[in-house]
Design an enzyme around this catalytic site. Structure first.
Site: not given
Lengths: 387, 409
Positions: A70, A149, A200, A236, A329
């Site tokens: 995303t 998808n 993933h 980070t 989603c």
């Protein structure tokens, strides 16, 4: 339990879990710190980039790590459109994109961009000829997903790349979240400028997205902060997950061909089973290799018109079979699938889509159990069919 | 287009008498080393030239690598045709149509090595030329100064055709002009000097001075990156000697001679390098100096600095402008790394006004007053850490050993 929701997320490889834990334990320093521990962490991130580059014939510096598919899609679409806005105000995508692309375009539309949403045919495929008609001197960005998808339709990326080849002003973004590691993706050969992937979905950890940004391209960052990831993605880096993601990427890419073959065989077995249950309607084309309508090896979308898909999903779960309705989603809203509607399906069929997606760990026996499960559920629901 | 082989030319101009054999052997070894990843290739040697047989290998990636092998003058992708007129005509036309930018004039230059072939060389020029002319409307023949020369070599097993000559990198094959040490800083110039030294056939090993902890680990890594890039041009494993300069540098910094510190540092570096050259049997020192660029690179400074050693100092960039040097650095892929902002030991303790015309007598006197000067030199030499680099080595394993981290990837 039989897990048939690989499109939503995949079981990570054991090696990936082990790597994640080991790196997390050994390299907790911040990769932006200047001390030795920080440098070591930073080197792991850079080495992860070389793994991606090596598996795709690209350069390490062309890859960014983000928090997921995303974010990669948002950064690609908004980052490119906003940075290159002075070159033109027209952008093109398709009616069947994942929400992270589709809604990004909606947002850009609200900000004043002229947006064209390409239609798809009944099997869920975009027509490159239609794209060609819509291109103008003002077009700065085209986003087309590789594998849809919800239905598994494979879009003609190579052909679209050829159309855009002589238009240096028009950037080509491909959402390859569902295809990379499952189908061949030729980033350089197809003239792709921006490409999205997600760890993933290829048996890596959650929380890591990939974004390929062709050398020389620039983007407007989404967030303010540090200069991580070539100053395109402040924050980070998640070092252990990035290293584990690179491992999953390498493992999945090196075995892609055999796995695709195995999954295509499972897919044809499942299609035959569905075709033998008259209540079920397959969405997309039955023949995965059909000319002009190819399908991905690992996704099958089927409707039981007149039946709420949630009921099917819940009843299958009772039988130990995990499947899903449309995309994870957006599966919690109650509307018919935007993708199935775009394919021109009746509302009843578009509202009833169930997505079955599998991986290479599945066997023909698993598909047989799935078939039995589907048959039993349909038998039980038959008396409850509406209009 | 499916090419059958590549014709590689070297040595036509540069070779003299007795060196030839050694040169050719080294040239072939360098080509085979550079092309080792392409396992399908085979090779046939002919006088001053080499045929690379492509078999199933595509031409383009091989050409891409070949362009950077020093000693090669030029090369041509070659098509094979059956040694029959129609087959030759067909391939000739295909070759002429392949050009990205269509030439306006051409000539055919046929050679009949296999005498039983029914058409003579002159006749073939006409037969093939007329066929090509008919098919490509805007093309004309110019025998004196053609845009493109289409060469045809008719042999018994096949006819070989080519019309493109790709310029090679030139220079000499690696190691054919002796061995030298390269002073490699993290800057823009010294990698370019190294590239030019390698191009001239020098077998180079790099020497880098670091002042850890005054300089950072990143500064070291940057030099490793640069050396790796040079190893690509060397076409052979490339040695990088890392010398700890910290002790020497801090002693020099305490001599209260700020304007001479750079001069003394450079002299110490040359002395250390000369000792390393003795150890590694190198006959010269290559530096990236360019006249007038900084205080230590004025004629006066170079005189005083150069007095510190007796080996020949080779300075390929001495008469070049900065923008010319940057241009080469960009082309050889070192510029982006060179401009990474990590301090190297030369910018450390940089005085406000370094001397552009140091006095040799004063410098020698200050150096003589440092009681353990020779010991500092010897310690620096002893501190040397040598790593061997090849271009495709992953970042984490510079010494060529596999690390436990490999399991994670």
């Amino acid at each position: 339990m039989l897990y048939f929701d690989h499109c939503a997320s995949t079981p990570p490889y054991d090696e990936v879990i082990q790597t994640l834990a080991e790196v997390m334990k050994a390299h907790y320093a911040n990769p932006s710190s200047i001390h030795g521990a920080g440098l070591q962490a930073d080197k792991l991130v850079e080495r992860s980039r070389t793994v991606l580059a090596g598996a795709t014939g690209t350069k390490p510096e062309e890859w960014l790590f983000t928090s997921g598919g995303t974010e990669s899609n948002n950064l690609a679409v908004k980052g490119a459109a906003k940075f290159y806005r002075s070159r033109g105000n027209h952008i093109i995508t398709t009616a069947i994109e994942h929400a992270s692309v589709y809604d990004a375009y909606k947002q850009l539309e609200a900000e004043g961009f002229r947006v064209t949403y390409l239609p798809v045919n009944v099997t869920g495929h975009v027509d490159p000829g239609e794209l060609q008609k819509q291109l103008s001197d003002d077009t700065i960005l085209v986003s087309v997903m590789h594998v849809n998808n919800e239905t598994g339709s494979v879009q003609p990326i190579a052909e679209i790349g050829r159309l855009l080849k002589d238009r240096p002003k028009t950037l080509f973004h491909v959402d390859a979240v569902q295809s990379i590691g499952k189908l061949p993706v030729d980033i350089k050969g197809w003239g792709i400028d921006l490409l999205t992937g997600s760890a993933h979905k290829l048996r890596g950890p959650k929380g890591v997205g990939f974004l390929y940004v062709r050398e020389g391209l620039r983007l407007q960052p989404l967030q303010s902060g540090g200069s991580q990831e070539h100053a395109l993605r402040a924050g980070t880096q998640n070092v252990p997950a990035i290293v584990a993601a690179a491992k999953a990427f390498r493992m999945t890419m090196s075995s892609a061909e055999e796995r695709a073959e195995a999954m295509y065989a499972l897919r044809s077995q499942l299609i035959k089973a569905i075709e033998s249950i008259p209540e079920l309607k397959l969405n997309g084309s039955a023949d995965a290799m059909a000319a002009g309508a190819p399908m991905a090896p690992h996704i099958v979308n089927v409707s039981y018109p007149g039946m709420k898909p949630e009921v099917m999903v819940h009843m299958l779960e009772e039988a130990g079979i995990i499947a899903s309705t449309k995309s994870a989603c957006s599966s919690k809203d109650d509307k018919p699938s935007r993708v199935l509607l775009a394919m021109g399906l009746e509302r009843a069929q578009a509202s009833g889509g169930i997505r079955i997606s599998f991986g290479d760990e599945h066997t023909p026996q698993d598909i047989k159990k799935l078939e039995d499960g589907l048959r039993a559920v349909v038998r039980r629901l038959k008396p409850l069919e509406r209009g | 287009m499916r090419y059958e082989r590549i014709l590689v030319r070297y040595g036509d101009l540069t070779l003299k008498g007795r060196n030839r054999g050694r040169f050719e052997r080294q040239m072939e070894q360098q080509i085979k080393r550079a092309l080792a990843p392409f396992t399908a290739l085979t090779y046939t040697k002919i006088y001053g030239r080499l045929y690379i047989h492509l078999h199933e290998q595509a031409y383009e990636p091989v050409a891409e690598r070949l362009k950077d092998v020093f000693g090669i003058i030029s090369f041509s992708p070659v098509l094979a045709a059956k040694p029959e007129l129609e087959a030759i005509r067909e391939k000739a036309l295909a070759l002429m149509q392949e050009a990205v930018k269509q030439p306006s004039t051409f000539k055919v230059s046929a050679r009949r090595t296999w005498k039983p072939f029914p058409h003579g060389s002159q006749e073939m020029n006409h037969l093939v030329g007329s066929h090509v002319l008919r098919a490509i409307p805007d093309l004309t023949v110019d025998v004196r100064n053609p845009d493109v020369q289409l060469n045809i070599d008719i042999q018994q097993e096949a006819a070989y055709l080519y019309n493109v000559t790709v310029p090679g990198a030139g220079g000499f094959p690696f190691g054919t002009n002796g061995k030298a040490l390269l002073l490699l800083s993290g800057g823009i110039d010294s990698p370019v000097a190294g590239y030019m030294g390698l191009r001239k056939g020098l077998e180079l090993e790099a020497v880098h001075f670091h002042s850890y902890p005054f300089t950072s680990q990143q500064a070291k890594d940057k030099v490793i990156e640069l050396a790796k890039r040079l190893s690509y041009y060397a076409g052979a494993p490339f040695k990088l000697h890392m010398v700890s300069f910290t002790e020497m540098q801090t002693v020099l910094a305490q001599q209260k001679q700020d304007n001479l510190i750079i001069t003394m540092m450079r002299r110490a570096m040359l002395r250390i390098t000369e000792q390393l050259a003795g150890k590694y049997k190198a006959g010269g020192i290559v530096t990236g100096e360019s006249l007038g660029q900084v205080a230590s690179q004025t004629l006066g400074s170079m005189n005083v600095i150069g007095k510190a050693c007796t080996l020949p100092l080779i300075k390929p960039l001495i008469m070049m402008d900065k923008n010319e040097i940057i241009h080469i650095a960009e082309q050889i892929g070192t510029f982006e790394t060179s401009i990474l902002p990590y301090e190297d030991c030369c910018t450390l303790f940089l005085p406000k006004s370094p001397s552009t015309n140091p006095n040799l007598g004063v410098v020698e006197k200050v150096e003589a007053s440092i009681e353990n000067y020779d010991q500092l030199l010897a310690d620096a030499v002893a501190s040397t850490d040598t790593i061997v680099l090849t271009p495709d080595e992953p970042l984490n394993a510079p010494a060529g050993e596999s690390s436990p981290e490999d399991d994670w990837f």
